[in-house]
Design a protein around this motif. Structure first.
Motif, PDB file in Angstrom:
ATOM      1  N   VAL A  89      21.057 -51.350  60.379  1.00 16.52           N
ATOM      2  CA  VAL A  89      21.497 -52.308  59.406  1.00 16.52           C
ATOM      3  C   VAL A  89      22.613 -51.690  58.721  1.00 16.52           C
ATOM      4  O   VAL A  89      23.616 -52.120  57.945  1.00 16.52           O
ATOM      5  N   GLY A  90      22.697 -50.152  58.577  1.00 21.01           N
ATOM      6  CA  GLY A  90      23.592 -49.329  57.933  1.00 21.01           C
ATOM      7  C   GLY A  90      22.967 -47.997  58.102  1.00 21.01           C
ATOM      8  O   GLY A  90      22.201 -47.796  58.512  1.00 21.01           O
ATOM      9  N   PRO A  91      23.792 -47.057  57.495  1.00 19.57           N
ATOM     10  CA  PRO A  91      23.711 -45.515  57.626  1.00 19.57           C
ATOM     11  C   PRO A  91      22.465 -45.157  57.152  1.00 19.57           C
ATOM     12  O   PRO A  91      22.301 -45.565  56.004  1.00 19.57           O
ATOM     13  N   LEU A  92      21.722 -44.546  57.580  1.00 14.00           N
ATOM     14  CA  LEU A  92      20.663 -43.658  57.007  1.00 14.00           C
ATOM     15  C   LEU A  92      20.960 -42.253  56.268  1.00 14.00           C
ATOM     16  O   LEU A  92      21.255 -41.467  56.538  1.00 14.00           O
ATOM     17  N   VAL A  93      20.977 -42.495  55.050  1.00 20.37           N
ATOM     18  CA  VAL A  93      21.408 -41.568  54.068  1.00 20.37           C
ATOM     19  C   VAL A  93      20.340 -40.444  53.567  1.00 20.37           C
ATOM     20  O   VAL A  93      19.302 -41.282  53.187  1.00 20.37           O
TER      21      VAL A  93
END
Length: 294
Positions: A89-93
């Motif tokens: 779903v999005g970058p893993l920060v």
């Protein structure tokens, strides 16, 4: 993490690290190398492409990335990076707080664009069924600035309304974060910085990220069209031929001599007796019949 790791970490913890510290760039480079290593290991387990997330400026100028990490270590005491996982779903920060000794992983996900605020929170909770209770959930509203509401998952599961500050405002996005202690050792093994970061990323992805799905709007539905009868309406003809049966009795009879008589007046010239023969009194009036008196 290199020979300068211990002295750099102690300088960060004490708040004495400055941007010009000569050992800081080496630690920054080691941290980026760690993210690359973890990305490769996670990609091998998933069978998908996993790569460090860098901006266009950082890709064009690697020194800019190093300067950014040194700046964050000296001012905030943190090292931060992100990895891109295909179809996530999005970058893993990943954020390592060297002063607090905590590594935190988080991911942002857009909220649904329809439904009430409570409905949107429940939509997220259904996807966090495997997440630990210590997971932190934050909610951000449309056109809002600054930090949003934040609660631990154990509390939100019991009361979803805790994330809703104003029911009249639409929720824009959520942030899901999970923290864990970081090791202080510079090598590998239990209690090391490298293993603690790798374990935090793998745990966060396995318990949270892999279960998250982005919201998609439902496709439009066809409108129901009322059924029409296949029978054609009967048409009444206005032609004279269709009126023959109804008006046949009203057409006046015309005798052979061409004189038109009213329909109710009998033609005496054609009266017959009971046997169907012309009457003697009327026979003389038939055209072409001689008068017997002559």
């Amino acid at each position: 993490m290199g020979a300068s790791w211990v002295t750099t970490r102690e300088a960060v913890a004490s708040g004495t690290l400055r941007p010009g510290y000569k050992c800081a760039p080496e630690v920054a480079a080691r941290f980026d190398a760690l993210l690359t290593y973890v990305s490769l290991q996670l990609g091998r387990k998933l069978g998908e492409d996993v790569t460090p997330a860098l901006s266009r400026k950082e890709l064009a100028d690697p020194a800019l990335r190093s300067q950014s990490l040194v700046q964050s270590m000296s001012t905030q005491g943190t090292l931060q990076g992100a990895i891109n996982i295909q179809n996530a779903v999005g970058p893993l920060v990943v954020t390592t707080d060297l002063r607090a000794g905590v590594v935190t992983c988080h991911v942002d996900i857009a909220a649904p664009r329809d439904g009430r605020a409570t409905t949107r929170v429940n939509w997220l909770l259904r996807q966090l069924r495997h997440a630990p209770d210590s997971t932190r959930v934050e909610a951000f509203v449309m056109h809002g600035r600054g930090a949003g509401t934040a609660e631990l998952l154990r509390a939100v599961r019991d009361q979803p309304a805790l994330l809703i500050e104003d029911p009249k405002k639409d929720l824009r996005s959520f942030r899901i974060a999970l923290g864990s202690p970081i090791g202080s050792k510079r090598g590998r093994g239990r209690g090391s910085f490298i293993d603690s970061v790798e374990n935090a990323i793998n745990t966060f992805y396995g318990d949270i990220v892999q279960d998250l799905r982005a919201w998609t709007a439902a496709p439009p539905r066809l409108r129901e069209v009322p059924e029409t009868s296949d029978e054609r309406p009967s048409l009444t003809s206005t032609a004279l031929s269709s009126q023959d049966g109804a008006e046949a009795d009203e057409i006046p009879q015309q005798p052979e001599d061409g004189h038109l008589l009213p329909p109710d007046v009998p033609d005496e010239r054609w009266d017959t007796d009971s046997a169907g023969r012309p009457s003697p009194s009327l026979a003389g009036s038939r055209p072409g019949t001689p008068d017997p008196s002559i």
